[in-house]
Design an enzyme around this catalytic site. Structure first.
Site, PDB file in Angstrom:
ATOM      1  N   HIS A  47       0.853  -1.194   0.000  1.00 31.69           N
ATOM      2  CA  HIS A  47       0.000   0.000   0.000  1.00 31.69           C
ATOM      3  C   HIS A  47       0.887   1.242   0.000  1.00 31.69           C
ATOM      4  O   HIS A  47       1.621   1.494   0.955  1.00 31.69           O
ATOM      5  CB  HIS A  47      -0.927   0.000   1.221  1.00 31.69           C
ATOM      6  N   LYS A  73       0.387   0.736  14.918  1.00 31.94           N
ATOM      7  CA  LYS A  73       1.767   0.712  15.426  1.00 31.94           C
ATOM      8  C   LYS A  73       2.077  -0.404  16.426  1.00 31.94           C
ATOM      9  O   LYS A  73       3.241  -0.615  16.779  1.00 31.94           O
ATOM     10  CB  LYS A  73       2.104   2.066  16.079  1.00 31.94           C
TER      11      LYS A  73
HETATM   12  P1  FAD Z   1       0.603 -10.808  22.038  1.00 31.92           P
HETATM   13  O1  FAD Z   1       0.152 -10.897  20.639  1.00 31.92           O
HETATM   14  O2  FAD Z   1      -0.371 -10.398  23.093  1.00 31.92           O
HETATM   15  O3  FAD Z   1       1.227 -12.228  22.423  1.00 31.92           O
HETATM   16  C1  FAD Z   1       1.567 -12.560  23.752  1.00 31.92           C
HETATM   17  C2  FAD Z   1       1.440 -14.058  23.929  1.00 31.92           C
HETATM   18  O4  FAD Z   1       1.835 -14.426  25.259  1.00 31.92           O
HETATM   19  C3  FAD Z   1       0.011 -14.562  23.757  1.00 31.92           C
HETATM   20  O5  FAD Z   1      -0.023 -15.613  22.831  1.00 31.92           O
HETATM   21  C4  FAD Z   1      -0.409 -14.991  25.167  1.00 31.92           C
HETATM   22  O6  FAD Z   1      -1.307 -16.092  25.150  1.00 31.92           O
HETATM   23  C5  FAD Z   1       0.938 -15.363  25.776  1.00 31.92           C
HETATM   24  N1  FAD Z   1       0.969 -15.255  27.246  1.00 31.92           N
HETATM   25  C6  FAD Z   1       0.364 -14.333  28.038  1.00 31.92           C
HETATM   26  N2  FAD Z   1       0.644 -14.571  29.329  1.00 31.92           N
HETATM   27  C7  FAD Z   1       1.447 -15.668  29.365  1.00 31.92           C
HETATM   28  C8  FAD Z   1       2.063 -16.397  30.406  1.00 31.92           C
HETATM   29  N3  FAD Z   1       1.906 -16.055  31.697  1.00 31.92           N
HETATM   30  N4  FAD Z   1       2.807 -17.471  30.075  1.00 31.92           N
HETATM   31  C9  FAD Z   1       2.981 -17.849  28.784  1.00 31.92           C
HETATM   32  N5  FAD Z   1       2.409 -17.170  27.737  1.00 31.92           N
HETATM   33  C10 FAD Z   1       1.657 -16.108  28.032  1.00 31.92           C
HETATM   34  N6  FAD Z   1      -0.595  -3.566  15.467  1.00 31.92           N
HETATM   35  C11 FAD Z   1      -0.039  -3.162  14.295  1.00 31.92           C
HETATM   36  O7  FAD Z   1       1.201  -2.983  14.233  1.00 31.92           O
HETATM   37  N7  FAD Z   1      -0.785  -2.933  13.162  1.00 31.92           N
HETATM   38  C12 FAD Z   1      -2.142  -3.084  13.185  1.00 31.92           C
HETATM   39  O8  FAD Z   1      -2.775  -2.938  12.122  1.00 31.92           O
HETATM   40  C13 FAD Z   1      -2.770  -3.460  14.427  1.00 31.92           C
HETATM   41  N8  FAD Z   1      -4.107  -3.621  14.504  1.00 31.92           N
HETATM   42  C14 FAD Z   1      -4.656  -4.086  15.673  1.00 31.92           C
HETATM   43  C15 FAD Z   1      -6.027  -4.242  15.732  1.00 31.92           C
HETATM   44  C16 FAD Z   1      -6.629  -4.701  16.912  1.00 31.92           C
HETATM   45  C17 FAD Z   1      -8.122  -4.865  16.955  1.00 31.92           C
HETATM   46  C18 FAD Z   1      -5.823  -5.039  18.053  1.00 31.92           C
HETATM   47  C19 FAD Z   1      -6.447  -5.572  19.326  1.00 31.92           C
HETATM   48  C20 FAD Z   1      -4.455  -4.870  17.994  1.00 31.92           C
HETATM   49  C21 FAD Z   1      -3.865  -4.399  16.830  1.00 31.92           C
HETATM   50  N9  FAD Z   1      -2.486  -4.207  16.734  1.00 31.92           N
HETATM   51  C22 FAD Z   1      -1.930  -3.738  15.563  1.00 31.92           C
HETATM   52  C23 FAD Z   1      -1.627  -4.515  17.886  1.00 31.92           C
HETATM   53  C24 FAD Z   1      -0.960  -5.916  17.786  1.00 31.92           C
HETATM   54  O9  FAD Z   1      -1.930  -6.887  17.565  1.00 31.92           O
HETATM   55  C25 FAD Z   1      -0.161  -6.228  19.043  1.00 31.92           C
HETATM   56  O10 FAD Z   1       0.718  -5.151  19.299  1.00 31.92           O
HETATM   57  C26 FAD Z   1       0.623  -7.550  18.924  1.00 31.92           C
HETATM   58  O11 FAD Z   1      -0.224  -8.653  19.064  1.00 31.92           O
HETATM   59  C27 FAD Z   1       1.724  -7.659  19.994  1.00 31.92           C
HETATM   60  O12 FAD Z   1       2.365  -8.901  19.893  1.00 31.92           O
HETATM   61  P2  FAD Z   1       3.042  -9.558  21.163  1.00 31.92           P
HETATM   62  O13 FAD Z   1       3.616 -10.864  20.682  1.00 31.92           O
HETATM   63  O14 FAD Z   1       3.925  -8.581  21.822  1.00 31.92           O
HETATM   64  O15 FAD Z   1       1.842  -9.809  22.181  1.00 31.92           O
END
Ligand code: FAD
Ligand code: DHB
Length: 389
Positions: A72, A296
């Protein structure tokens, strides 16, 4: 059991770090609280910065993404009677990539399984011990049986509700938070996207976003009340409300259909400082949350992973600890800039309770300034395509 790096959380942050470290011969164990299918069932991000895509390439997992994603080169902003494009390519020479978080996560799980790297699902009672010592270890339970894994470092990639952040003592940890008085109701539908670029729409009824996953899969969001429940919104009510918030021509050509997913996400800005405590490093949503306007969240998680990956490779390959010592400072410098941008995009396009007539006039003037100023558009475009790592 002993591994070099224990990664808590099998979301995109943890999996990407694991795959990058594997490429450098550093062994990891990923502990995930849920099942693989549960993690893949979460519909979240859709817009990736090129920096993210490059990390996926470096991790050797970008093949399907390169085939199936969409480039995009711009986006559309609309607000009442104003509609204009922001041309990322012309303003920055850069673009973003549309490819769902679900697909990113699937590719990373497949790659992890293919190289035989270990992931434990359904972990309970995960605890980090001795993070401030030279001999950290992590304990966890699966089906009631206790396990212990010794390691050199712990990566806390367990999202906003994880335990890693809580392991940093309150005497050390400082948290900054802003909660917004509304949420986003999102739906996924097997219909062609209404527009070839995303539409970010402010309106007197609240914000709306038209996004997509592919030629026959659309993702739409509307600002909703925090007291709303997704199950109380019929598909018909959702489509009707969306049409009232987006430009009239878009509303006319919008193809509606049954939703295949519907959920509400609250909006929050949050930062935890520092992002490192001894041998524990926080990454992604475990350390910070942005409101989704501006896309973000996942992209900022990726920049943390970039800094931590290089810091760990540096220490394992050369013994030099500069990268790990400066991890928190480097990651937070970029985190606060994405916080600022996400807060700004949210403030620009949403309706807030108790917004005065003055506030609305200023909001409208800011949109008009953005429409008329190439400089203002460049600032938006630079932030949207992603600040340098
Ligand atoms: P998470 O995806 O939350 O993963 C963490 C993992 O740890 C999970 O699988 C969880 O089950 C596991 N966990 C939790 N506690 C424990 C524990 N005690 N022991 C073991 N495992 C555990 N971001 C963008 O950049 N662009 C977008 O377009 C965008 N759109 C979004 C739209 C929506 C509706 C939402 C809700 C979010 C959006 N985001 C977007 C944000 C993005 O989805 C998150 O920032 C991203 O998922 C972060 O990844 P992460 O791996 O840090 O955390
Ligand atoms: C999507 C989500 C966002 O928060 C955003 O700013 C753009 C796109 C999406 O889910 O497609």
């Amino acid at each position: 059991m002993r591994v070099q790096v224990v990664i808590i959380g099998g979301g995109p942050s943890g999996l990407l770090l694991g795959q990058l470290l594997h490429q450098k011969g550093i062994d990891t164990l990923v502990l995930e609280r849920k099942t693989r299918d549960y993690v893949l069932g979460r519909i979240r991000a859709g817009v990736l910065e090129v920096g993210f895509v490059n990390l996926m390439r470096e991790a050797g997992v970008a093949k399907r993404m390169e085939r199936e994603s969409f480039i995009h080169g711009g986006t559309v902003i609309s607000y009442e009677d104003m509609q204009f494009g922001i041309n990322f390519e012309a303003l920055t020479g850069n673009h973003v990539v549309v490819y769902g978080q679900t697909e990113v996560t699937r590719d990373l799980y497949d790659a992890r399984a293919a190289v035989g790297a270990k992931t434990v699902f359904n972990t309970e009672h995960v605890e980090i011990h001795g993070a401030d010592s030279d001999a950290p270890y992590v304990t966890y339970q699966v089906d009631g049986t206790e396990h212990r894994v010794d390691c050199d470092y712990v990566a806390g990639c367990d999202g906003f509700h994880g335990i890693s952040r809580q392991s940093i003592p309150l005497t050390v940890r400082r948290e900054y938070e802003k909660v917004y008085p509304f949420g986003w109701l999102g739906i996924l539908s097997e219909t062609p996207p209404v527009n070839d670029e995303l539409i970010y729409a402010g309106s007197d009824r609240g914000f709306a976003l038209c996004s997509m996953r592919n030629a026959n899969l659309s993702r739409y969001y509307i600002q909703c009340s925090l007291s709303d429940h997704a199950e109380d919104w019929t598909d018909a009510a959702f489509w009707q409300e969306l049409k009232r918030r987006i430009p009239a021509e878009a509303a006319e050509r919008l193809v509606t259909g049954p939703s295949i997913e519907k959920s509400i996400a609250p909006l929050r800005s949050f930062v935890c400082e520092p992002m490192r405590w001894g041998r524990l490093f926080l990454c992604g949503d475990a350390a910070h949350i942005v409101p989704p306007t501006g896309a973000k969240g996942l992209n900022t998680a990726a920049s943390d992973i970039h800094y931590l990956y290089h810091a760990l490779v540096q220490v394992y390959e050369t013994g030099e600890t500069e990268g790990i010592n400066r991890y928190s400072e480097k990651a937070l410098a970029r985190v606060w800039k994405t916080q600022r941008f996400s807060w700004w995009m949210t403030t620009l396009l949403h309706r807030f309770p108790h917004q005065s007539e003055f506030d609305l006039k200023v909001q409208k003037a800011e949109i008009a300034f953005l429409r008329d100023s190439r400089d203002a558009q460049t600032v938006l475009a630079q932030n949207y395509v992603g600040l340098p790592y």
